[in-house]
Write an enzyme that holds these catalytic residues in place. Sequence first.
Site, PDB file in Angstrom:
ATOM      1  N   ASP A 175      17.135  22.701  38.243  1.00  0.00           N
ATOM      2  CA  ASP A 175      18.228  22.165  37.446  1.00  0.00           C
ATOM      3  C   ASP A 175      18.699  20.863  38.129  1.00  0.00           C
ATOM      4  O   ASP A 175      18.284  20.542  39.249  1.00  0.00           O
ATOM      5  CB  ASP A 175      19.364  23.180  37.298  1.00  0.00           C
ATOM      6  CG  ASP A 175      20.216  22.876  36.064  1.00  0.00           C
ATOM      7  OD1 ASP A 175      20.126  21.749  35.550  1.00  0.00           O
ATOM      8  OD2 ASP A 175      20.967  23.752  35.624  1.00  0.00           O
TER       9      ASP A 175
HETATM   10  C1  BGC Z   1      22.280  21.911  33.104  1.00  0.00           C
HETATM   11  C2  BGC Z   1      20.947  22.223  32.439  1.00  0.00           C
HETATM   12  C3  BGC Z   1      20.401  20.999  31.755  1.00  0.00           C
HETATM   13  C4  BGC Z   1      20.297  19.881  32.758  1.00  0.00           C
HETATM   14  C5  BGC Z   1      19.701  18.616  32.196  1.00  0.00           C
HETATM   15  C6  BGC Z   1      22.230  20.652  33.929  1.00  0.00           C
HETATM   16  O1  BGC Z   1      23.491  20.265  34.330  1.00  0.00           O
HETATM   17  O2  BGC Z   1      22.661  23.009  33.898  1.00  0.00           O
HETATM   18  O3  BGC Z   1      21.103  23.292  31.547  1.00  0.00           O
HETATM   19  O4  BGC Z   1      19.166  21.297  31.176  1.00  0.00           O
HETATM   20  O5  BGC Z   1      21.599  19.601  33.259  1.00  0.00           O
HETATM   21  O6  BGC Z   1      20.540  17.965  31.336  1.00  0.00           O
END
Ligand code: BGC
Length: 765
Positions: A289
């Site tokens: 993530d």
């Molecule tokens: C979130 C994810 C997301 C990623 C990319 C993160 O802050 O937890 O769910 O896919 O950002 O945008």
Amino acid sequence: MKRSILFLSLILILGNAWLFAQTKPASADQKMKVFVDALMKKMTLDEKLGQLNLPGAGDISTGQSSNSDIGKKIKEGKVGGLFNIKSVEKIRDVQKVAVEQSRLKIPLLFGMDVIHGYQTVFPIPLGLSCSWDMTAIEKSARIAATEASADGICWTFSPMVDIARDPRWGRIAEGSGEDAYLGSQIARAMVKGYQGDDLSKNNTIMACVKHFALYGAAEAGRDYNTTDMSRVRMYNEYLPPYKAAIDAGAGSVMSSFNEIDGIPASANKWLMTDLLRRQWAFNGFVVTDYTAINEMIDHGMGNLQQVSSLALNAGIDMDMVGEGFLTTLKKSMTEGKVSMIQIDQACRRILEAKYKLGLFGDPYRYCDINRSKTEIFTPANRQAAREIAAQTFVLLKNETQLLPLQKKGTIALIGPLADNKENMPGTWSVAADFTQSVSLWQGLKDAAGSDANIVYARGANIVDDTLLDARISVFGKPTYRDNRSPQQMIDEAVALASKSDVIVAALGESAEMSGECSSRSNIQIPANQQELLKALLATGKPVVIVLFTGRPLDLSWENAHVPAILNVWFAGSEAGNAIADVLFGKVNPSGKLTATFPQNIGQVPIYYNHKNTGRPLAEGQWFQKFRSNYLDVSNDPLFPFGFGLSYTTFSYTDLKLGNPKLAANGKMDVSVTLTNTGKTEGSEVVQLYIRDLVGSITRPVKELKGFQKVSLKAGESRTLHFTITAADLAFYNSDLQLRAEPGDFKIFVGTNSSSGLEASFELLK
Ligand code: BGC
């Protein structure tokens, strides 16, 4: 000079495509291996590390990508993919830099958070799950994939399959609720919808199941917080949806922010290698993530070099945004902290993903400008969004059959969410065009035409607190704060409402009161809106709440005082039209809750498939001394899992078991007769639960094991059949072996998790 570079580039692209076309050994997998082997032989260590890098796209504008910082990195082979760039022109432009100006011309992956639709936005995932309709859910993902791929995207950070039992956690909005069985079915449907049967087609995109793992179990519902749970709970109650998505072929996995057993997921070798790769045989790639590797510094796992090597050694392949892999792994290699084998393995998995997507054959496969003009936000897609949205609404209360509304007289539409189209798509709607979504006011006016007079007043702000208002009014979703005093707004609304026949109160949360980093410690409708509601009720006119929310709320007061409540979540681009369809009875509501609504915040976490304890409260009791309960509230939820009303009524009769002695390798037929006992056609989600009465570990009081969504005409009856086998009764025991244990079981079939017909059977040895 320029010309000769161009010519050389062309030769190299054609070279890659030629190699791609020529390598024809026996199987597709072998063919891929030969291709990737040949490519990797040409790669330097730096180029391999570049593939593991997923930087933030920054603000890339068309025509400038080549000169931007990112452009420079792409030319140097330091980028494996980019995400959340919107528009096929920009993506084509950036891809061009990769395949014409980098040494090996390796195409980039283009990802995006396509969570519940692309430009045509479907309801938030929690809402979608309440449809209990796998065909509809798969269709929503299919349309999302078609639109996203028409705009240059080949990879989505979805499905989010985190089981969540705590409505304080804002990201409960992004998942499918509290149940692992239903969550697994939905995970499968989403992966199928995105990936179709051939990832290399130009209208399918790669899924990324997230957030692996247990992200939804954050302590106290506070986002990014610690999780800690037994393996038995993990295996039985939290892991199944991730596994279902992987078994359905999801091409990638995203690691979660939280720790598990004291080790952050991105450094957790047990999770990423032993479980994911060895036990589940996952062969795609794992991306972290957003900056999850860097965040391990704050978790207390070491400096950037240390945490980056921990992540690679645990089994992470791609580093989202943080660039720890890019900047430290080379040093770790020379110091013997990571091996070339591991870097090669991660690089191979990313190249394989690109191969499977067909990017080596044609790096512009997803960049057809024509498709982007004709396949996005089409009338057909919007119609599908409207129909699917109407299926996700949950009718929580409908005293005296106040709903459906008649199209006549004057309807007062009051509330801060009545005229706010930007908030209709809900959280995570990266590709939405907010100017195009339909507000409730618009939807009601269009549906009523000249038959009814729809009058509107705002009545209240979403919240009174200006600081809170600023926090919940982000990502292009304004709350449109009104600077009049709360009393002035209420007075205006009451004056209007008093002259009308019925009041529709559009209340609840703004879209960004749920979603990432939107935890709440108070899960009621904001106090100022409750004041408005009280004033509306005092007019004596009938009131219907149209409730906007991204989480289960504490609606105890509203349930006690308001005759009708329709929960519409955040329903997407077509929200206003879909809500009007249901309010006026064009569509009969059929949604059923997938997360329990508590009576108050003190009951949280509350979920239907809990354990019995050694001191259960006797059924129907509120309080018994020295039993498991509260002094001040009963154990019952306000609305149980599986609950939802209809404009018609259904009866359940004749629950029959084919043979109440189920052989270990046998099948048991379970039948029940469902009758539409009301006056309107309607759909019912028939739910089947079991209870394992004696086990080697304690078993839940109920577990969902089957459901069918059935539409019946008024007065119609149908006998429905379910099949139960030992596999449906299996669970992970304390040795983490999946086993069905012979013995006595109960079976319940009914309209929600708290009521139903009951029968008993035995699983034989
Ligand atoms: C979130 C994810 C997301 C990623 C990319 C993160 O802050 O937890 O769910 O896919 O950002 O945008």
